[in-house]
Design a protein around this motif. Structure first.
Motif, PDB file in Angstrom:
ATOM      1  N   ASP A 187       2.950  78.679  37.416  1.00 53.41           N
ATOM      2  CA  ASP A 187       2.609  79.989  37.967  1.00 53.41           C
ATOM      3  C   ASP A 187       1.757  79.851  39.219  1.00 53.41           C
ATOM      4  O   ASP A 187       0.823  79.041  39.260  1.00 53.41           O
ATOM      5  CB  ASP A 187       1.825  80.818  36.950  1.00 53.41           C
ATOM      6  N   PHE A 188       2.072  80.669  40.209  1.00 56.46           N
ATOM      7  CA  PHE A 188       1.245  80.823  41.398  1.00 56.46           C
ATOM      8  C   PHE A 188       0.810  82.279  41.414  1.00 56.46           C
ATOM      9  O   PHE A 188       1.643  83.177  41.579  1.00 56.46           O
ATOM     10  CB  PHE A 188       2.022  80.473  42.662  1.00 56.46           C
ATOM     11  N   ASP A 190      19.232  75.969  33.707  1.00 52.81           N
ATOM     12  CA  ASP A 190      18.928  76.337  35.088  1.00 52.81           C
ATOM     13  C   ASP A 190      17.434  76.571  35.255  1.00 52.81           C
ATOM     14  O   ASP A 190      16.758  77.074  34.354  1.00 52.81           O
ATOM     15  CB  ASP A 190      19.663  77.614  35.494  1.00 52.81           C
ATOM     16  N   ILE A 191      16.918  76.211  36.417  1.00 51.68           N
ATOM     17  CA  ILE A 191      15.547  76.536  36.787  1.00 51.68           C
ATOM     18  C   ILE A 191      15.573  77.967  37.314  1.00 51.68           C
ATOM     19  O   ILE A 191      16.513  78.368  38.013  1.00 51.68           O
ATOM     20  CB  ILE A 191      15.029  75.550  37.847  1.00 51.68           C
ATOM     21  N   LEU A 192      14.564  78.762  36.985  1.00 46.78           N
ATOM     22  CA  LEU A 192      14.479  80.150  37.446  1.00 46.78           C
ATOM     23  C   LEU A 192      13.217  80.362  38.269  1.00 46.78           C
ATOM     24  O   LEU A 192      12.143  79.875  37.903  1.00 46.78           O
ATOM     25  CB  LEU A 192      14.439  81.126  36.268  1.00 46.78           C
ATOM     26  N   VAL A 193      13.353  81.116  39.351  1.00 49.96           N
ATOM     27  CA  VAL A 193      12.206  81.590  40.116  1.00 49.96           C
ATOM     28  C   VAL A 193      12.068  83.068  39.788  1.00 49.96           C
ATOM     29  O   VAL A 193      13.013  83.846  39.966  1.00 49.96           O
ATOM     30  CB  VAL A 193      12.399  81.365  41.629  1.00 49.96           C
ATOM     31  N   GLN A 194      10.899  83.429  39.256  1.00 47.07           N
ATOM     32  CA  GLN A 194      10.630  84.815  38.874  1.00 47.07           C
ATOM     33  C   GLN A 194       9.447  85.340  39.678  1.00 47.07           C
ATOM     34  O   GLN A 194       8.481  84.615  39.918  1.00 47.07           O
ATOM     35  CB  GLN A 194      10.303  84.917  37.381  1.00 47.07           C
ATOM     36  N   LEU A 195       9.518  86.595  40.075  1.00 53.18           N
ATOM     37  CA  LEU A 195       8.443  87.254  40.790  1.00 53.18           C
ATOM     38  C   LEU A 195       7.733  88.190  39.830  1.00 53.18           C
ATOM     39  O   LEU A 195       8.310  88.592  38.813  1.00 53.18           O
ATOM     40  CB  LEU A 195       9.003  88.057  41.965  1.00 53.18           C
ATOM     41  N   GLY A 196       6.494  88.539  40.147  1.00 55.07           N
ATOM     42  CA  GLY A 196       5.783  89.429  39.246  1.00 55.07           C
ATOM     43  C   GLY A 196       4.711  90.245  39.924  1.00 55.07           C
ATOM     44  O   GLY A 196       4.287  89.963  41.043  1.00 55.07           O
ATOM     45  N   VAL A 197       4.275  91.267  39.215  1.00 57.82           N
ATOM     46  CA  VAL A 197       3.191  92.142  39.638  1.00 57.82           C
ATOM     47  C   VAL A 197       1.930  91.650  38.949  1.00 57.82           C
ATOM     48  O   VAL A 197       1.945  91.343  37.758  1.00 57.82           O
ATOM     49  CB  VAL A 197       3.499  93.612  39.253  1.00 57.82           C
ATOM     50  N   GLY A 198       0.817  91.574  39.691  1.00 52.42           N
ATOM     51  CA  GLY A 198      -0.411  91.019  39.119  1.00 52.42           C
ATOM     52  C   GLY A 198      -0.175  89.579  38.724  1.00 52.42           C
ATOM     53  O   GLY A 198       0.267  88.770  39.526  1.00 52.42           O
ATOM     54  N   SER A 199      -0.413  89.243  37.454  1.00 52.77           N
ATOM     55  CA  SER A 199      -0.171  87.878  36.968  1.00 52.77           C
ATOM     56  C   SER A 199       0.913  87.852  35.897  1.00 52.77           C
ATOM     57  O   SER A 199       1.011  86.903  35.130  1.00 52.77           O
ATOM     58  CB  SER A 199      -1.475  87.275  36.432  1.00 52.77           C
ATOM     59  N   THR A 200       1.748  88.907  35.853  1.00 57.26           N
ATOM     60  CA  THR A 200       2.802  89.007  34.856  1.00 57.26           C
ATOM     61  C   THR A 200       4.169  88.893  35.524  1.00 57.26           C
ATOM     62  O   THR A 200       4.516  89.708  36.378  1.00 57.26           O
ATOM     63  CB  THR A 200       2.718  90.355  34.113  1.00 57.26           C
ATOM     64  N   PRO A 201       4.971  87.894  35.138  1.00 52.25           N
ATOM     65  CA  PRO A 201       6.293  87.753  35.752  1.00 52.25           C
ATOM     66  C   PRO A 201       7.257  88.831  35.268  1.00 52.25           C
ATOM     67  O   PRO A 201       7.189  89.280  34.132  1.00 52.25           O
ATOM     68  CB  PRO A 201       6.750  86.368  35.294  1.00 52.25           C
ATOM     69  N   THR A 202       8.153  89.234  36.145  1.00 52.91           N
ATOM     70  CA  THR A 202       9.239  90.134  35.788  1.00 52.91           C
ATOM     71  C   THR A 202      10.387  89.262  35.284  1.00 52.91           C
ATOM     72  O   THR A 202      10.845  88.371  35.998  1.00 52.91           O
ATOM     73  CB  THR A 202       9.669  90.980  37.002  1.00 52.91           C
ATOM     74  N   THR A 203      10.839  89.510  34.057  1.00 52.17           N
ATOM     75  CA  THR A 203      11.809  88.617  33.407  1.00 52.17           C
ATOM     76  C   THR A 203      13.197  89.230  33.239  1.00 52.17           C
ATOM     77  O   THR A 203      14.056  88.639  32.603  1.00 52.17           O
ATOM     78  CB  THR A 203      11.281  88.176  32.029  1.00 52.17           C
ATOM     79  N   SER A 204      13.417  90.409  33.811  1.00 50.64           N
ATOM     80  CA  SER A 204      14.743  91.034  33.735  1.00 50.64           C
ATOM     81  C   SER A 204      14.947  91.910  34.960  1.00 50.64           C
ATOM     82  O   SER A 204      13.998  92.214  35.680  1.00 50.64           O
ATOM     83  CB  SER A 204      14.875  91.860  32.458  1.00 50.64           C
ATOM     84  N   GLY A 205      16.201  92.301  35.185  1.00 53.67           N
ATOM     85  CA  GLY A 205      16.519  93.199  36.278  1.00 53.67           C
ATOM     86  C   GLY A 205      16.918  92.520  37.571  1.00 53.67           C
ATOM     87  O   GLY A 205      17.146  93.195  38.573  1.00 53.67           O
ATOM     88  N   TYR A 206      17.030  91.207  37.573  1.00 50.99           N
ATOM     89  CA  TYR A 206      17.430  90.482  38.778  1.00 50.99           C
ATOM     90  C   TYR A 206      18.946  90.560  38.966  1.00 50.99           C
ATOM     91  O   TYR A 206      19.695  90.642  38.002  1.00 50.99           O
ATOM     92  CB  TYR A 206      17.049  89.001  38.681  1.00 50.99           C
ATOM     93  N   VAL A 246       4.322  84.305  41.510  1.00 53.17           N
ATOM     94  CA  VAL A 246       5.634  83.689  41.413  1.00 53.17           C
ATOM     95  C   VAL A 246       5.568  82.683  40.275  1.00 53.17           C
ATOM     96  O   VAL A 246       4.607  81.901  40.173  1.00 53.17           O
ATOM     97  CB  VAL A 246       6.038  82.982  42.725  1.00 53.17           C
ATOM     98  N   ARG A 247       6.575  82.705  39.400  1.00 54.34           N
ATOM     99  CA  ARG A 247       6.669  81.747  38.284  1.00 54.34           C
ATOM    100  C   ARG A 247       7.940  80.928  38.447  1.00 54.34           C
ATOM    101  O   ARG A 247       9.000  81.462  38.772  1.00 54.34           O
ATOM    102  CB  ARG A 247       6.701  82.462  36.946  1.00 54.34           C
ATOM    103  N   ILE A 248       7.837  79.627  38.201  1.00 53.37           N
ATOM    104  CA  ILE A 248       9.002  78.754  38.145  1.00 53.37           C
ATOM    105  C   ILE A 248       9.106  78.305  36.693  1.00 53.37           C
ATOM    106  O   ILE A 248       8.162  77.747  36.119  1.00 53.37           O
ATOM    107  CB  ILE A 248       8.868  77.551  39.094  1.00 53.37           C
ATOM    108  N   THR A 249      10.254  78.573  36.069  1.00 51.69           N
ATOM    109  CA  THR A 249      10.462  78.272  34.657  1.00 51.69           C
ATOM    110  C   THR A 249      11.927  77.865  34.476  1.00 51.69           C
ATOM    111  O   THR A 249      12.600  77.548  35.445  1.00 51.69           O
ATOM    112  CB  THR A 249      10.059  79.481  33.780  1.00 51.69           C
ATOM    113  N   THR A 250      12.417  77.888  33.252  1.00 50.97           N
ATOM    114  CA  THR A 250      13.817  77.577  33.003  1.00 50.97           C
ATOM    115  C   THR A 250      14.483  78.739  32.284  1.00 50.97           C
ATOM    116  O   THR A 250      13.812  79.577  31.682  1.00 50.97           O
ATOM    117  CB  THR A 250      13.981  76.291  32.165  1.00 50.97           C
ATOM    118  N   ALA A 251      15.805  78.756  32.323  1.00 50.64           N
ATOM    119  CA  ALA A 251      16.562  79.859  31.734  1.00 50.64           C
ATOM    120  C   ALA A 251      16.434  79.905  30.223  1.00 50.64           C
ATOM    121  O   ALA A 251      16.609  80.961  29.621  1.00 50.64           O
ATOM    122  CB  ALA A 251      18.029  79.771  32.136  1.00 50.64           C
TER     123      ALA A 251
END
Length: 177
Positions: free
Chosen positions: A36-37, A61-77, A155-160
């Motif tokens: 997380d950044f 797959d590696i995923l790049v997720q964006l978020g508001v505050g410190s919470t990543p958005t995990t759907s809707g991409y 921004v979070r980098i995680t996996t699928a």
């Protein structure tokens, strides 16, 4: 973009004021299921995520997720990617959980970057280009978009298939402006 002695600035915040190119603190991607950044300021209009020798323990797959505050958005991409290899041809995948970076071999080590652009308001578009260390070196192109519920803050980098796979090599950093 303005270049001054030892400083790069860009007028990207819409106010006409110059904003700096800020380098984050590189994080090792040698363990854990997410990197997380956080603390990205609301004035940031472009964020670049840099992969330096990144790999995971699985074929997810590696995923790049964006978020508001410190919470990543995990759907809707609306996200997708293609890998180009002269041996395998073209392979594709899509994701609604983040912007994907194709990974079908745990031994792959990725180098490259993804640039996240603020289109307007809270709408973001990301495009990436990566190469892996496959003996038949492959290139991966990724793209995706997300409309956040507020200002980008992380921004979070995680996996699928997190939390099962973990990162096991390299480092990741961000730059924002």
């Amino acid at each position: 973009m303005l270049f001054r002695s030892g400083q790069i600035t860009a007028s990207l915040n819409g106010s006409g004021a110059n904003v700096p190119l800020v380098q984050g603190t590189a994080q090792n991607s040698t363990s854990g299921t997410a990197i997380d950044f956080t603390g990205i300021p609301s004035w940031a209009k472009r964020v670049t995520v840099v992969f330096n020798g990144v790999s995971t323990t699985s074929t997810s797959d590696i995923l790049v997720q964006l978020g508001v505050g410190s919470t990543p958005t995990t759907s809707g991409y609306v996200g997708g990617q293609s890998v180009f290899s002269y041996v395998s041809g073209v392979l594709n995948s899509t994701s609604t959980a983040g912007i994907p970076v194709y990974n079908n071999l745990a031994a792959y080590v990725f180098y490259g970057h993804m640039v996240l652009h603020n289109v307007s308001g809270n709408l973001w578009l990301g495009t990436g280009l990566f190469v892996n260390n496959n003996t038949n070196i492959s290139t991966v192109s990724s793209a995706g978009t997300i409309s956040l519920g507020g200002s980008l803050g992380m921004v979070r980098i995680t996996t699928a298939t997190a939390p099962t796979p973990t990162f096991d090599n390299g480092s990741i950093n961000i730059f924002y402006e």
